[in-house]
Enzyme design. Structure first.
Site, PDB file in Angstrom:
ATOM      1  N   SER A 194      12.702   8.997  18.466  1.00  0.00           N
ATOM      2  CA  SER A 194      13.121   8.475  17.203  1.00  0.00           C
ATOM      3  C   SER A 194      12.332   8.431  16.158  1.00  0.00           C
ATOM      4  CB  SER A 194      14.044   7.199  17.432  1.00  0.00           C
ATOM      5  OG  SER A 194      15.121   7.178  18.360  1.00  0.00           O
TER       6      SER A 194
ATOM      7  N   ASN B 144       7.330   5.624  11.900  1.00  0.00           N
ATOM      8  CA  ASN B 144       6.902   5.490  13.097  1.00  0.00           C
ATOM      9  C   ASN B 144       7.752   6.385  13.996  1.00  0.00           C
ATOM     10  OD1 ASN B 144       5.408   4.676  15.560  1.00  0.00           O
ATOM     11  ND2 ASN B 144       6.941   3.229  15.948  1.00  0.00           N
TER      12      ASN B 144
ATOM     13  N   LEU C  53       1.999  -4.182  13.410  1.00  0.00           N
ATOM     14  CA  LEU C  53       1.219  -4.492  11.807  1.00  0.00           C
ATOM     15  C   LEU C  53       2.033  -5.921  11.585  1.00  0.00           C
ATOM     16  CD1 LEU C  53       1.962  -0.919  10.430  1.00  0.00           C
ATOM     17  CD2 LEU C  53      -0.218  -1.855  10.996  1.00  0.00           C
TER      18      LEU C  53
ATOM     19  N   GLU D  29       9.053  15.545  20.167  1.00  0.00           N
ATOM     20  CA  GLU D  29       8.423  14.514  18.827  1.00  0.00           C
ATOM     21  C   GLU D  29       7.685  15.406  17.921  1.00  0.00           C
ATOM     22  OE1 GLU D  29       6.154  11.180  20.413  1.00  0.00           O
ATOM     23  OE2 GLU D  29       7.391  11.173  22.297  1.00  0.00           O
TER      24      GLU D  29
ATOM     25  N   ARG E  20      -0.618  -0.872  18.066  1.00  0.00           N
ATOM     26  CA  ARG E  20      -0.997  -2.220  17.430  1.00  0.00           C
ATOM     27  C   ARG E  20       0.170  -2.606  16.484  1.00  0.00           C
ATOM     28  NH1 ARG E  20      -5.286  -5.015  18.246  1.00  0.00           N
ATOM     29  NH2 ARG E  20      -6.231  -3.202  18.963  1.00  0.00           N
TER      30      ARG E  20
ATOM     31  N   GLU F 183      10.672  -6.044  12.212  1.00  0.00           N
ATOM     32  CA  GLU F 183      11.263  -5.996  13.694  1.00  0.00           C
ATOM     33  C   GLU F 183      10.622  -5.061  14.550  1.00  0.00           C
ATOM     34  OE1 GLU F 183      15.481  -5.494  16.072  1.00  0.00           O
ATOM     35  OE2 GLU F 183      15.614  -5.719  13.774  1.00  0.00           O
ATOM     36  N   LEU F 184       9.976  -5.189  15.462  1.00  0.00           N
ATOM     37  CA  LEU F 184       9.452  -4.208  16.453  1.00  0.00           C
ATOM     38  C   LEU F 184      10.568  -3.048  16.596  1.00  0.00           C
ATOM     39  CD1 LEU F 184       7.278  -3.114  18.523  1.00  0.00           C
ATOM     40  CD2 LEU F 184       8.443  -4.222  20.216  1.00  0.00           C
ATOM     41  N   ASP F 185      10.046  -1.728  16.129  1.00  0.00           N
ATOM     42  CA  ASP F 185      11.210  -0.692  16.546  1.00  0.00           C
ATOM     43  C   ASP F 185      12.483  -0.877  16.095  1.00  0.00           C
ATOM     44  OD1 ASP F 185       9.022   0.525  17.800  1.00  0.00           O
ATOM     45  OD2 ASP F 185       9.481  -0.348  19.758  1.00  0.00           O
TER      46      ASP F 185
ATOM     47  N   THR G 153       9.720  -2.120   9.893  1.00  0.00           N
ATOM     48  CA  THR G 153      10.192  -3.287   9.416  1.00  0.00           C
ATOM     49  C   THR G 153       9.444  -4.479  10.113  1.00  0.00           C
ATOM     50  OG1 THR G 153      11.987  -3.674  10.568  1.00  0.00           O
ATOM     51  CG2 THR G 153      12.363  -2.369   8.650  1.00  0.00           C
TER      52      THR G 153
ATOM     53  N   HIS H 123       8.949   6.743  17.945  1.00  0.00           N
ATOM     54  CA  HIS H 123       9.046   6.071  18.914  1.00  0.00           C
ATOM     55  C   HIS H 123       9.674   6.752  20.252  1.00  0.00           C
ATOM     56  CE1 HIS H 123       9.472   2.444  21.492  1.00  0.00           C
ATOM     57  NE2 HIS H 123      10.827   2.942  21.727  1.00  0.00           N
TER      58      HIS H 123
HETATM   59  C1  GAR Z   1       3.973   9.441  21.781  1.00  0.00           C
HETATM   60  O1  GAR Z   1       4.928   9.739  22.922  1.00  0.00           O
HETATM   61  C2  GAR Z   1       4.512   8.277  20.867  1.00  0.00           C
HETATM   62  O2  GAR Z   1       6.055   8.431  20.595  1.00  0.00           O
HETATM   63  C3  GAR Z   1       4.091   7.004  21.600  1.00  0.00           C
HETATM   64  O3  GAR Z   1       3.020   7.247  21.985  1.00  0.00           O
HETATM   65  C4  GAR Z   1       2.792   8.595  22.283  1.00  0.00           C
HETATM   66  C5  GAR Z   1       1.480   8.960  21.461  1.00  0.00           C
HETATM   67  O4  GAR Z   1       1.164  10.180  21.777  1.00  0.00           O
HETATM   68  N1  GAR Z   1       4.469   5.938  20.625  1.00  0.00           N
HETATM   69  C6  GAR Z   1       4.804   4.719  21.190  1.00  0.00           C
HETATM   70  O5  GAR Z   1       4.815   4.243  22.410  1.00  0.00           O
HETATM   71  C7  GAR Z   1       4.961   3.500  20.007  1.00  0.00           C
HETATM   72  N2  GAR Z   1       5.187   2.364  20.289  1.00  0.00           N
HETATM   73  P1  GAR Z   1       0.192  10.811  20.817  1.00  0.00           P
HETATM   74  O6  GAR Z   1      -1.038  10.007  20.499  1.00  0.00           O
HETATM   75  O7  GAR Z   1      -0.316  12.237  21.485  1.00  0.00           O
HETATM   76  O8  GAR Z   1       0.833  11.200  19.524  1.00  0.00           O
END
Ligand code: GAR
Length: 184
Positions: free
Chosen positions: A132, A103, A89, A170, A87, A139-141, A137, A105
């Site tokens: 990443s 965050n 913010l 990640e 979502r 601005e999205l991502d 901020t 991404h």
């Molecule tokens: C992850 O891959 C994360 O990078 C991505 O959602 C997944 C969540 O997995 N996030 C986004 O796309 C943010 N826009 P998780 O709930 O198992 O951590």
């Protein structure tokens, strides 16, 4: 340790990776979700982590964010790590926590902000995808990138297969960047 809140919307595997690396650098003081049925929330409860669940549906975004902000402050959070929090913010919320929200991404930012990142990287013929961690901020991502991890794209890759390999990265990247971020 730095008191961190983790915001999730779903599975919560990045939250689990962050939880596993708690220690001298940071402690998770709250796991919050905008989806009361998020799988990650059940896991957090089982671990004995403090949780907060509230859906904006019905009460509206402003009231939802007010309640979230109050819960974060009550828990003593000073930092926020978004982990699959799907979502946006509001500018007001971001301003209140300026420089204290990060965050993860699933792309090599600044490429592929938004959704469907792996499909877009494959369709573009990129040699690598990845993930990443960045400062949040308005601005999205778009905030400062704090760390990235690359994953080679294979000729027969699908978005699902690439996502699975990126997810492993990640889970390594996020705790490492969070530790450095709260220490700085
Ligand atoms: C992850 O891959 C994360 O990078 C991505 O959602 C997944 C969540 O997995 N996030 C986004 O796309 C943010 N826009 P998780 O709930 O198992 O951590």
């Amino acid at each position: 340790p730095a008191p961190v809140a983790v915001l999730i919307s779903g599975r919560g595997s990045n939250m689990q990776a962050l939880a596993a690396e708690q220690g001298a650098a940071y402690r998770i003081v709250l796991v919050a979700s905008d989806r009361p049925d998020a799988a990650g929330l059940a896991w957090a409860r089982e671990q004995g982590l403090a949780t907060f669940a509230l859906s904006p549906k019905g009460i509206g975004k402003a009231a939802y964010e007010e309640a979230l902000d109050a819960a974060l402050r009550e828990a003593g959070a000073e930092w926020i790590a978004l982990a699959g929090y799907m979502r946006l913010l509001s500018d007001k919320f971001v301003a209140r926590w300026r420089g204290r929200i990060i965050n993860i991404h699933p792309s090599l930012l600044p490429k592929y902000k938004g959704l469907d990142t792996h499909a877009r990287a494959i369709a573009a013929g990129d040699a690598a995808g990845g993930c990443s961690v960045h400062v949040v901020t308005e601005e999205l991502d778009g905030g400062e990138v704090l760390g990235r991890a690359e994953v080679a794209i294979r000729p027969d890759d699908t978005p699902e297969r690439l996502a699975a390999r990126v997810l492993v990265e990640e889970h390594r990247l996020y705790p490492a960047v969070l530790k450095a971020f709260v220490r700085a």
